[in-house]
Design an enzyme around this catalytic site. Structure first.
Site, short mmCIF file in Angstrom:
data_model
loop_
_atom_site.label_atom_id
_atom_site.label_comp_id
_atom_site.label_asym_id
_atom_site.label_seq_id
_atom_site.Cartn_x
_atom_site.Cartn_y
_atom_site.Cartn_z
N THR A 136 0.82 -1.21 0.00
CA THR A 136 0.00 0.00 0.00
C THR A 136 0.86 1.26 0.00
O THR A 136 2.00 1.24 0.48
CB THR A 136 -0.90 -0.01 1.26
OG1 THR A 136 -1.45 1.27 1.45
CG2 THR A 136 -0.10 -0.34 2.52
N GLU A 138 0.30 3.57 1.94
CA GLU A 138 0.27 4.09 3.31
C GLU A 138 1.60 3.90 4.04
O GLU A 138 1.85 4.56 5.05
CB GLU A 138 -0.91 3.47 4.09
CG GLU A 138 -2.22 3.76 3.38
CD GLU A 138 -3.48 3.42 4.16
OE1 GLU A 138 -3.45 3.41 5.39
OE2 GLU A 138 -4.51 3.16 3.51
N LYS A 166 2.31 -3.22 7.34
CA LYS A 166 2.58 -3.41 5.91
C LYS A 166 4.03 -3.01 5.59
O LYS A 166 4.71 -3.66 4.79
CB LYS A 166 1.60 -2.60 5.05
CG LYS A 166 0.17 -3.10 5.05
CD LYS A 166 -0.02 -4.49 4.45
CE LYS A 166 0.19 -4.55 2.96
NZ LYS A 166 -0.19 -5.89 2.40
P1 NAD Z 1 -9.54 -7.35 2.26
O1 NAD Z 1 -9.53 -7.06 3.72
O2 NAD Z 1 -10.76 -7.09 1.46
O3 NAD Z 1 -9.17 -8.89 2.02
C1 NAD Z 1 -8.13 -9.54 2.72
C2 NAD Z 1 -8.28 -11.03 2.50
O4 NAD Z 1 -7.19 -11.68 3.19
C3 NAD Z 1 -9.57 -11.61 3.05
O5 NAD Z 1 -10.16 -12.49 2.09
C4 NAD Z 1 -9.13 -12.38 4.28
O6 NAD Z 1 -9.96 -13.51 4.58
C5 NAD Z 1 -7.72 -12.79 3.91
N1 NAD Z 1 -6.87 -13.03 5.08
C6 NAD Z 1 -6.72 -12.21 6.16
N2 NAD Z 1 -5.91 -12.79 7.04
C7 NAD Z 1 -5.52 -13.98 6.53
C8 NAD Z 1 -4.68 -15.03 6.98
N3 NAD Z 1 -4.07 -14.97 8.17
N4 NAD Z 1 -4.50 -16.11 6.18
C9 NAD Z 1 -5.13 -16.19 4.97
N5 NAD Z 1 -5.95 -15.24 4.51
C10 NAD Z 1 -6.14 -14.14 5.27
O7 NAD Z 1 -8.29 -6.56 1.68
P2 NAD Z 1 -8.10 -5.80 0.29
O8 NAD Z 1 -8.62 -4.43 0.43
O9 NAD Z 1 -8.57 -6.68 -0.82
O10 NAD Z 1 -6.51 -5.70 0.24
C11 NAD Z 1 -5.72 -6.78 -0.29
C12 NAD Z 1 -4.25 -6.41 -0.19
O11 NAD Z 1 -4.01 -5.21 -0.93
C13 NAD Z 1 -3.78 -6.15 1.23
O12 NAD Z 1 -2.49 -6.68 1.36
C14 NAD Z 1 -3.76 -4.62 1.34
O13 NAD Z 1 -2.78 -4.20 2.25
C15 NAD Z 1 -3.40 -4.24 -0.10
N6 NAD Z 1 -3.91 -2.91 -0.53
C16 NAD Z 1 -5.22 -2.58 -0.37
C17 NAD Z 1 -5.66 -1.34 -0.84
C18 NAD Z 1 -7.12 -0.95 -0.73
O14 NAD Z 1 -7.47 0.19 -1.07
N7 NAD Z 1 -8.02 -1.82 -0.32
C19 NAD Z 1 -4.77 -0.45 -1.44
C20 NAD Z 1 -3.43 -0.84 -1.59
C21 NAD Z 1 -3.00 -2.08 -1.14
P1 TYD Z 2 -10.85 4.02 4.23
O1 TYD Z 2 -11.80 3.58 3.16
O2 TYD Z 2 -10.95 3.40 5.59
O3 TYD Z 2 -9.38 3.88 3.63
P2 TYD Z 2 -7.94 4.38 4.24
O4 TYD Z 2 -8.13 4.75 5.66
O5 TYD Z 2 -7.09 3.14 4.09
O6 TYD Z 2 -7.50 5.52 3.37
O7 TYD Z 2 -11.05 5.60 4.43
C1 TYD Z 2 -10.87 6.51 3.36
C2 TYD Z 2 -10.93 7.91 3.93
O8 TYD Z 2 -12.25 8.15 4.43
C3 TYD Z 2 -9.99 8.12 5.13
O9 TYD Z 2 -9.46 9.44 5.07
C4 TYD Z 2 -10.89 7.97 6.33
C5 TYD Z 2 -12.23 8.47 5.83
N1 TYD Z 2 -13.43 7.83 6.41
C6 TYD Z 2 -14.46 8.62 6.96
O10 TYD Z 2 -14.40 9.86 6.95
N2 TYD Z 2 -15.56 7.98 7.48
C7 TYD Z 2 -15.67 6.61 7.50
O11 TYD Z 2 -16.70 6.08 8.02
C8 TYD Z 2 -14.60 5.82 6.94
C9 TYD Z 2 -14.69 4.32 6.94
C10 TYD Z 2 -13.51 6.48 6.40
#
Ligand code: NAD
Ligand code: TYD
Length: 356
Positions: A136, A138, A166
């Site tokens: 990420t 972040e 991370k």
């Molecule tokens: P998510 O929370 O939707 O999904 C995570 C998945 O991992 C789930 O299916 C969960 O069951 C599985 N999991 C959790 N712990 C586990 C374990 N111990 N063993 C096996 N499986 C396990 O997450 P996401 O938003 O799809 O993110 C996926 C990846 O991408 C993460 O590594 C996250 O850090 C990264 N990422 C996410 C975003 C975003 O905006 N969502 C952005 C950049 C990077």
């Molecule tokens: P989020 O979707 O949790 O992603 P991240 O914290 O990983 O960026 O949140 C996106 C932005 O929205 C973040 O600045 C926090 C804000 N936020 C709210 O203002 N209200 C909410 O209920 C949530 C879940 C997030």
């Protein structure tokens, strides 16, 4: 160089939001690959996200915890895994503030367990092997309200327990190349949005709340900025980095699409009201300012020039189109959302896999 000879691919976290899009893309695009989706189905894992591909011949699901080293070794052996795309993680910042231990366990120890299982299974024969770690933006910390961007050389400066875990996992992945020579690659992506995102994250939570006339909790003044990317564009980037990325390199992925939270929220309200046939302004009163998130990072913004120049990746979708598609998807898939909010989705695994 294309790495199409790596064909037995372990995708971790494939039942989650981004993972399910990556699994779908690989299963459909590469019929001659074996795609093993390993996920332990935490609250965020939902096999209903993969209903359209789970009967495919080139797809296998394994329920296991990445922290369970012996099980990881067994999976590498059983499926002759030669490539890993590691997405499994605890991913929600608010949860990490309440429960940092789980984040250290899954994101740090789980990644280490997977790295070590790969190292043990591949026994130093690194030819045609790859460990791809999905991370990420972040990890880079927070930007000021200016025009600066995160590049691949920005120093790590994580602030939340989520981003700290991370960042730590990224360091372990690089250490496995530097110490043992394991071929690795890492990408760091900005905030994703699109279908199948768990409704604790801003966009699906707010779409669902508007649908039900519930309040929209805006943290602080709503001035924080995030850089939003459509999830399928992230999955396309992951495909490219996996096949054409250079070993030991990092690729930043983002949409050059920064939005102040409150402005984004207004777009979501307008789009949902329009698609529900409500008069403009119907749901504006749902906006509710609440106490800010602890340590709330001000601004994230990614410079994705490197992946564009080196691998030719660009986002395919304009934000207005992406958000309209996303709102439409959640409104059309109310059953998917209801199964999550009622907890019924956890029974899907029991029906699909345990009783078979
Ligand atoms: P998510 O929370 O939707 O999904 C995570 C998945 O991992 C789930 O299916 C969960 O069951 C599985 N999991 C959790 N712990 C586990 C374990 N111990 N063993 C096996 N499986 C396990 O997450 P996401 O938003 O799809 O993110 C996926 C990846 O991408 C993460 O590594 C996250 O850090 C990264 N990422 C996410 C975003 C975003 O905006 N969502 C952005 C950049 C990077
Ligand atoms: P989020 O979707 O949790 O992603 P991240 O914290 O990983 O960026 O949140 C996106 C932005 O929205 C973040 O600045 C926090 C804000 N936020 C709210 O203002 N209200 C909410 O209920 C949530 C879940 C997030």
């Amino acid at each position: 160089m294309k790495k199409t000879h790596i064909k037995h691919i372990l995708i971790t976290g494939g039942a989650g939001f981004i993972g399910s899009h990556v699994v779908r893309l690989f299963v459909n695009k590469y019929p001659d690959y074996l795609i093993v989706n390993l996920d332990n189905l935490t609250y965020a894992g939902n096999l209903a996200n993969l209903k359209d591909v789970d009967q495919a011949e080139n797809y296998k699901f394994v329920k296991a915890d990445i922290c369970d080293y012996e099980s990881m070794l067994e999976v590498f052996r059983e499926y002759s895994i030669d490539g890993v795309i590691h997405l499994a993680a605890e991913s929600h910042v608010d949860r990490s503030i309440k429960d940092p231990f789980t984040f250290a366990q899954t994101n740090v120890m789980g990644t280490l367990s997977l790295l070590q299982a790969a190292r043990e299974s591949w026994s130093g024969d690194w030819a045609d092997k790859l460990f791809y770690h999905v991370s990420t933006d972040e990890v880079y910390g927070a930007l000021e309200f200016d025009d600066s961007l995160f590049t691949e050389t920005t120093s790590y400066d994580p602030h939340s327990p989520y981003s700290a875990s991370k960042a730590s996992s990224d360091h372990f992945v690089r250490a496995y190349y530097d110490t043992y020579g394991m071929p690795i690659v890492i990408s760091n992506c900005s905030n994703n949005y699109g279908p199948y995102q768990f409704p604790e994250k801003l966009i699906p939570l707010f779409i669902n709340n508007i649908r039900h006339g519930k309040s929209l909790p805006v943290y602080g003044k709503g001035e924080n900025i995030r850089d939003w990317l459509y999830v399928i564009d992230h999955a396309r980037a992951i495909d490219l980095v996996f096949h054409e990325g250079k070993v030991r390199e990092t690729y930043n992925i983002g949409g050059f699409n920064e939005w102040k939270n409150i402005d984004l929220i207004k777009v979501i309200i307008k789009t949902v009201d329009k698609q529900l046939g409500n008069p403009p302004g119907t749901s504006d009163h749902l906006i509710t300012y609440v106490t800010d998130r602890a340590g709330h990072d001000l601004r994230y913004a990614i410079d994705s020039t490197k992946i564009k120049n080196e691998l030719g990746w660009e986002p395919s979708l304009q934000f207005e189109e992406g958000i309209a598609k996303t709102v439409a998807w959640y409104l059309e898939n109310q059953e998917w959302m209801d199964q999550i909010t009622s907890g019924a989705y956890e029974e899907y695994y029991q029906e699909m896999y345990l009783k078979r």
